[in-house]
Design a protein around this motif. Structure first.
Motif, PDB file in Angstrom:
ATOM      1  N   ASP A  98      28.101   6.559  13.734  1.00 10.71           N
ATOM      2  CA  ASP A  98      27.015   7.522  13.584  1.00 10.71           C
ATOM      3  C   ASP A  98      26.614   8.005  14.976  1.00 10.71           C
ATOM      4  OD1 ASP A  98      27.027   7.065  10.891  1.00 10.71           O
ATOM      5  OD2 ASP A  98      25.286   5.735  10.890  1.00 10.71           O
ATOM      6  N   LEU A  99      26.512   9.316  15.130  1.00 11.02           N
ATOM      7  CA  LEU A  99      26.134   9.915  16.405  1.00 11.02           C
ATOM      8  C   LEU A  99      24.877  10.752  16.228  1.00 11.02           C
ATOM      9  CD1 LEU A  99      29.274   9.318  16.656  1.00 11.02           C
ATOM     10  CD2 LEU A  99      29.348  11.197  18.313  1.00 11.02           C
ATOM     11  N   ILE A 100      23.899  10.537  17.110  1.00 10.08           N
ATOM     12  CA  ILE A 100      22.675  11.338  17.112  1.00 10.08           C
ATOM     13  C   ILE A 100      22.595  12.033  18.464  1.00 10.08           C
ATOM     14  CG2 ILE A 100      20.169  11.319  16.871  1.00 10.08           C
ATOM     15  CD1 ILE A 100      20.425   8.736  15.260  1.00 10.08           C
ATOM     16  N   PRO A 101      23.077  13.273  18.533  1.00  5.46           N
ATOM     17  CA  PRO A 101      23.156  13.950  19.839  1.00  5.46           C
ATOM     18  C   PRO A 101      21.831  14.596  20.231  1.00  5.46           C
ATOM     19  CG  PRO A 101      24.124  15.335  18.135  1.00  5.46           C
ATOM     20  CD  PRO A 101      23.705  14.053  17.456  1.00  5.46           C
ATOM     21  N   ALA A 102      21.630  14.737  21.552  1.00  2.94           N
ATOM     22  CA  ALA A 102      20.523  15.538  22.063  1.00  2.94           C
ATOM     23  C   ALA A 102      20.719  16.990  21.638  1.00  2.94           C
ATOM     24  CB  ALA A 102      20.439  15.408  23.575  1.00  2.94           C
ATOM     25  N   VAL A 158      37.512  -6.428  13.691  1.00  4.03           N
ATOM     26  CA  VAL A 158      36.559  -5.345  13.887  1.00  4.03           C
ATOM     27  C   VAL A 158      35.800  -5.564  15.186  1.00  4.03           C
ATOM     28  CG1 VAL A 158      34.746  -6.488  12.534  1.00  4.03           C
ATOM     29  CG2 VAL A 158      34.694  -3.993  12.829  1.00  4.03           C
ATOM     30  N   THR A 159      35.575  -4.479  15.903  1.00  7.04           N
ATOM     31  CA  THR A 159      34.743  -4.482  17.106  1.00  7.04           C
ATOM     32  C   THR A 159      33.571  -3.550  16.844  1.00  7.04           C
ATOM     33  OG1 THR A 159      36.698  -4.830  18.493  1.00  7.04           O
ATOM     34  CG2 THR A 159      34.690  -4.075  19.588  1.00  7.04           C
ATOM     35  N   GLU A 160      32.369  -3.982  17.181  1.00  4.47           N
ATOM     36  CA  GLU A 160      31.171  -3.242  16.770  1.00  4.47           C
ATOM     37  C   GLU A 160      30.232  -3.007  17.945  1.00  4.47           C
ATOM     38  OE1 GLU A 160      27.485  -3.829  13.554  1.00  4.47           O
ATOM     39  OE2 GLU A 160      29.348  -4.965  13.338  1.00  4.47           O
ATOM     40  N   TRP A 161      29.663  -1.819  17.949  1.00  2.94           N
ATOM     41  CA  TRP A 161      28.560  -1.458  18.830  1.00  2.94           C
ATOM     42  C   TRP A 161      27.307  -1.256  17.997  1.00  2.94           C
ATOM     43  CZ3 TRP A 161      30.271   3.204  22.367  1.00  2.94           C
ATOM     44  CH2 TRP A 161      30.778   2.722  23.577  1.00  2.94           C
ATOM     45  N   LYS A 162      26.153  -1.537  18.586  1.00  4.52           N
ATOM     46  CA  LYS A 162      24.877  -1.202  17.967  1.00  4.52           C
ATOM     47  C   LYS A 162      23.926  -0.666  19.030  1.00  4.52           C
ATOM     48  CE  LYS A 162      24.821  -4.313  13.956  1.00  4.52           C
ATOM     49  NZ  LYS A 162      24.096  -5.415  13.266  1.00  4.52           N
ATOM     50  N   SER A 163      23.205   0.398  18.659  1.00  7.51           N
ATOM     51  CA  SER A 163      22.131   0.955  19.489  1.00  7.51           C
ATOM     52  C   SER A 163      22.587   1.243  20.915  1.00  7.51           C
ATOM     53  CB  SER A 163      20.927  -0.008  19.491  1.00  7.51           C
ATOM     54  OG  SER A 163      20.451  -0.211  18.172  1.00  7.51           O
ATOM     55  N   LYS A 164      23.624   2.047  21.010  1.00  3.47           N
ATOM     56  CA  LYS A 164      24.132   2.451  22.309  1.00  3.47           C
ATOM     57  C   LYS A 164      23.626   3.845  22.667  1.00  3.47           C
ATOM     58  CE  LYS A 164      27.026  -0.675  24.087  1.00  3.47           C
ATOM     59  NZ  LYS A 164      27.073  -1.085  25.502  1.00  3.47           N
ATOM     60  N   ILE A 165      23.338   4.061  23.942  1.00  5.64           N
ATOM     61  CA  ILE A 165      23.026   5.386  24.460  1.00  5.64           C
ATOM     62  C   ILE A 165      24.178   5.812  25.367  1.00  5.64           C
ATOM     63  CG2 ILE A 165      21.431   6.815  25.770  1.00  5.64           C
ATOM     64  CD1 ILE A 165      20.189   5.798  23.232  1.00  5.64           C
ATOM     65  N   ILE A 166      24.787   6.949  25.031  1.00 10.85           N
ATOM     66  CA  ILE A 166      25.923   7.430  25.806  1.00 10.85           C
ATOM     67  C   ILE A 166      25.487   8.623  26.650  1.00 10.85           C
ATOM     68  CG2 ILE A 166      28.282   8.326  25.725  1.00 10.85           C
ATOM     69  CD1 ILE A 166      27.999   5.493  24.656  1.00 10.85           C
ATOM     70  N   SER A 167      25.737   8.528  27.921  1.00  8.59           N
ATOM     71  CA  SER A 167      25.500   9.646  28.831  1.00  8.59           C
ATOM     72  C   SER A 167      26.670   9.656  29.802  1.00  8.59           C
ATOM     73  CB  SER A 167      24.185   9.471  29.581  1.00  8.59           C
ATOM     74  OG  SER A 167      23.926  10.603  30.392  1.00  8.59           O
ATOM     75  N   GLY A 168      27.458  10.701  29.734  1.00  7.87           N
ATOM     76  CA  GLY A 168      28.714  10.707  30.464  1.00  7.87           C
ATOM     77  C   GLY A 168      29.797  10.100  29.588  1.00  7.87           C
ATOM     78  N   GLU A 169      30.486   9.096  30.091  1.00  6.17           N
ATOM     79  CA  GLU A 169      31.624   8.515  29.374  1.00  6.17           C
ATOM     80  C   GLU A 169      31.493   6.997  29.343  1.00  6.17           C
ATOM     81  OE1 GLU A 169      36.060   7.884  30.838  1.00  6.17           O
ATOM     82  OE2 GLU A 169      35.704   9.981  30.278  1.00  6.17           O
ATOM     83  N   PHE A 229      33.888   6.966  24.168  1.00  6.05           N
ATOM     84  CA  PHE A 229      32.815   7.849  23.681  1.00  6.05           C
ATOM     85  C   PHE A 229      32.262   8.626  24.874  1.00  6.05           C
ATOM     86  CE2 PHE A 229      33.136   4.939  20.194  1.00  6.05           C
ATOM     87  CZ  PHE A 229      32.733   5.661  19.074  1.00  6.05           C
ATOM     88  N   PHE A 230      31.818   9.863  24.606  1.00  4.95           N
ATOM     89  CA  PHE A 230      31.296  10.688  25.687  1.00  4.95           C
ATOM     90  C   PHE A 230      30.123  11.526  25.200  1.00  4.95           C
ATOM     91  CE2 PHE A 230      34.275  13.437  23.492  1.00  4.95           C
ATOM     92  CZ  PHE A 230      33.668  14.689  23.521  1.00  4.95           C
ATOM     93  N   SER A 231      29.302  11.936  26.131  1.00  9.34           N
ATOM     94  CA  SER A 231      28.204  12.865  25.838  1.00  9.34           C
ATOM     95  C   SER A 231      27.881  13.643  27.110  1.00  9.34           C
ATOM     96  CB  SER A 231      26.967  12.129  25.339  1.00  9.34           C
ATOM     97  OG  SER A 231      25.978  13.060  24.922  1.00  9.34           O
ATOM     98  N   ILE A 245      24.023   6.227  19.600  1.00  4.09           N
ATOM     99  CA  ILE A 245      24.955   5.726  18.590  1.00  4.09           C
ATOM    100  C   ILE A 245      24.333   4.492  17.945  1.00  4.09           C
ATOM    101  CG2 ILE A 245      27.285   4.844  18.141  1.00  4.09           C
ATOM    102  CD1 ILE A 245      28.276   6.401  20.516  1.00  4.09           C
ATOM    103  N   PRO A 246      23.688   4.660  16.788  1.00  5.33           N
ATOM    104  CA  PRO A 246      23.080   3.493  16.128  1.00  5.33           C
ATOM    105  C   PRO A 246      24.102   2.415  15.800  1.00  5.33           C
ATOM    106  CG  PRO A 246      22.311   5.540  15.141  1.00  5.33           C
ATOM    107  CD  PRO A 246      23.438   5.901  16.044  1.00  5.33           C
TER     108      PRO A 246
END
Length: 505
Positions: free
Chosen positions: A381-385, A355-366, A483-485, A492-493
């Protein structure tokens, strides 16, 4: 000659498993979705659990890689993940193709097929597709036949008294039969496709049937109705409570109704103008559920992960078509509407690797995720603007990918496969590149649970309240995850990606 070949196939033990076992390393071959060793497959049939085995029968062409010579293929599993292909179960004969149907455990030997004390028959109920003049394939009739097995489903004998139900109609098919305990009778749900009607018939012995009631037209009537199912589904958070769910298919998609069944009639309790689908993607059809599951196990739904518009030309060989992952079912009430919740069966967890894990990431662009693969499970989990368009790209590489995206402004979850690899093998495939469904955020959050398996993506959103399934045919070297936004950041929590092992090893 064709009839002789069909007869020989039915007579040779192990006619399917005697084929050379494939490597499961062929291009686009799924690793944890069921596929036959060789040849064409479509609808799942006869789903039944008996003596520790989940039986999967399916529409199968033993002679080729496109539709034809329809017979029942067969496989068994002890966990719904690792499958053992078996011999052809019910072959086409010189009079009938064997169309879709169901299978029951006749525990009380109501049919009388059991000849020894305590012998329990398995009984298959299926549509016989009859073409009197082979030069006129569109001049056919359909009626209902049964066959039985006295050796746990390994061999089958067609009933001498067939047909058991005949309305003398051209289109009359896909019987789903189950035992209705309160009425001490068998219930058959079956469709009149052109009329958009599900009929209910009752029987005490599986041989003599009486009409009980009709349901429909209702909901989506744009295309013919097929493959009905009627079952009880537990209500999440209310132990011991359930509702009845009626499912059917409409040529390229599916719908469901939720309400009550009294042993005679089904009453829909959802708003009459609401169309609800178990899957909003282009590649999920003819799904039905298992009979005779152990007490306490949630219903399990399995569908055909393909589409009639282009399914016979997807670029796979020596097989063509796969099943979805099996899905456990529950219900919840949302406002005045009952919603089906679908979750991949838990036994898929046994395939998890690193498993590969991210925590508390902010995505802007790619942003490239630090893992790769074409056989993976993704949970994020995604929390979009407010106006953001965000999501994840899979099979990324060489400027190509399949996009699982979310438009926060329109609250639409979508799949875009227009630049995912080989999209040019069929013009109809090119016309089905984009699929979407309305998915409101829950407390500002979108929960995505995604299974990607070489040529199939299944997306479960917000605990399975919305599901989308799509095929893709990417280059084997395109295995990136991005991931992109756009139009604002997305938080992304948490995001996890597991590599999954092959179920065929």
């Amino acid at each position: 000659m064709k009839s002789l070949l069909v007869l020989l196939i039915g007579m040779i033990p192990g006619a399917v498993i005697s084929q050379n076992k494939p490597t499961y390393k062929e291009p686009f071959r799924p690793q944890f979705h069921f596929t036959p060793y060789h040849n064409w497959m479509n609808d799942p049939n006869g789903l039944v659990y008996y003596k520790g085995e989940y039986h999967l029968f399916y529409q199968y062409n033993p002679m080729g890689n496109t539709w034809g010579h329809m017979s029942w293929g067969h496989a068994v599993s002890r966990d719904l993940v690792r499958w053992q292909p078996l011999a052809l179960a019910i072959p086409e004969d010189d009079k009938n193709m064997i169309f879709s149907g169901s299978c029951v455990v006749d525990k009380n030997n109501s049919s009388g097929f059991g000849k020894k004390p305590g012998q329990i028959p398995l009984v298959a109920i299926y549509t016989a597709h009859i073409i009197p003049d082979k030069t006129k394939p569109d001049d056919y009739q359909q009626n209902q036949h049964i066959a039985y097995s006295l050796d746990d489903g390994r061999t089958w004998k067609k009933y001498d008294g067939n047909p058991v139900l005949d309305l003398k109609k051209k289109d009359f098919r896909d019987p789903k039969v189950f035992w209705y305990g309160p009425g001490k009778k068998w219930i058959m749900a079956i469709v009149l496709p052109q009329e958009h009607i599900v009929q209910f018939h009752g029987s005490t012995d599986l041989k003599t049937w009486s009409h009980l009631s009709d349901f429909g037209p209702a909901g989506d009537t744009n295309d013919i109705w097929e493959c009905p199912d009627l079952l009880q589904v537990p209500i999440t958070g209310q132990p011991g409570k359930s509702k009845w769910v009626l499912i059917n298919s409409q040529q390229t998609t599916m719908q469901y109704f939720v309400g009550e069944f009294d042993g005679i009639r089904f009453q829909n309790e959802n708003p009459a103008d609401t169309i609800l689908r178990p899957d909003y993607g282009p590649d999920f059809y003819a799904a039905v559920t298992y009979n005779n599951l152990p007490p306490g196990q949630d219903p399990v739904l399995l569908g055909w992960a393909n589409n009639w518009k282009y399914g016979q030309s997807i670029p796979t060989s020596p097989w063509r078509s796969a099943m979805s992952v099996p899905r456990s079912l529950r219900l919840k009430k949302s406002g005045n509407t009952w919603i089906l919740l679908q979750q991949p069966v838990k036994s898929l967890l046994s395939l998890r690797g690193n498993v590969t894990e991210w925590k508390s990431k902010i995505i802007s662009g790619e942003t490239v995720f630090p893992a790769k693969g074409q056989v993976i499970e993704l949970d994020a989990d995604l929390i979009p603007a407010k106006n953001a368009i965000c999501g994840v790209r899979l099979a990324a590489g060489g400027g190509q990918s399949i996009i699982i995206g979310y438009n926060a402004d329109s609250a639409k979850l979508y799949i875009d496969r227009s630049n995912s690899g080989n999209t040019y093998f069929n013009n109809q495939f090119a016309a089905w590149q984009y699929s979407s469904a309305r998915v409101p955020l829950q407390d500002g959050k979108l929960r995505l649970h995604i299974f990607f398996d070489k040529s199939i993506v299944e997306v479960f959103a917000n605990d399975g309240a919305t599901v989308l399934t799509a095929q893709l045919f990417p280059s084997a070297t395109h295995d990136g995850i991005e991931f992109f936004s756009e139009k604002g950041p997305t938080r992304i929590p948490i995001a996890k990606v597991w590599s999954l092992s092959s179920a065929w090893k």
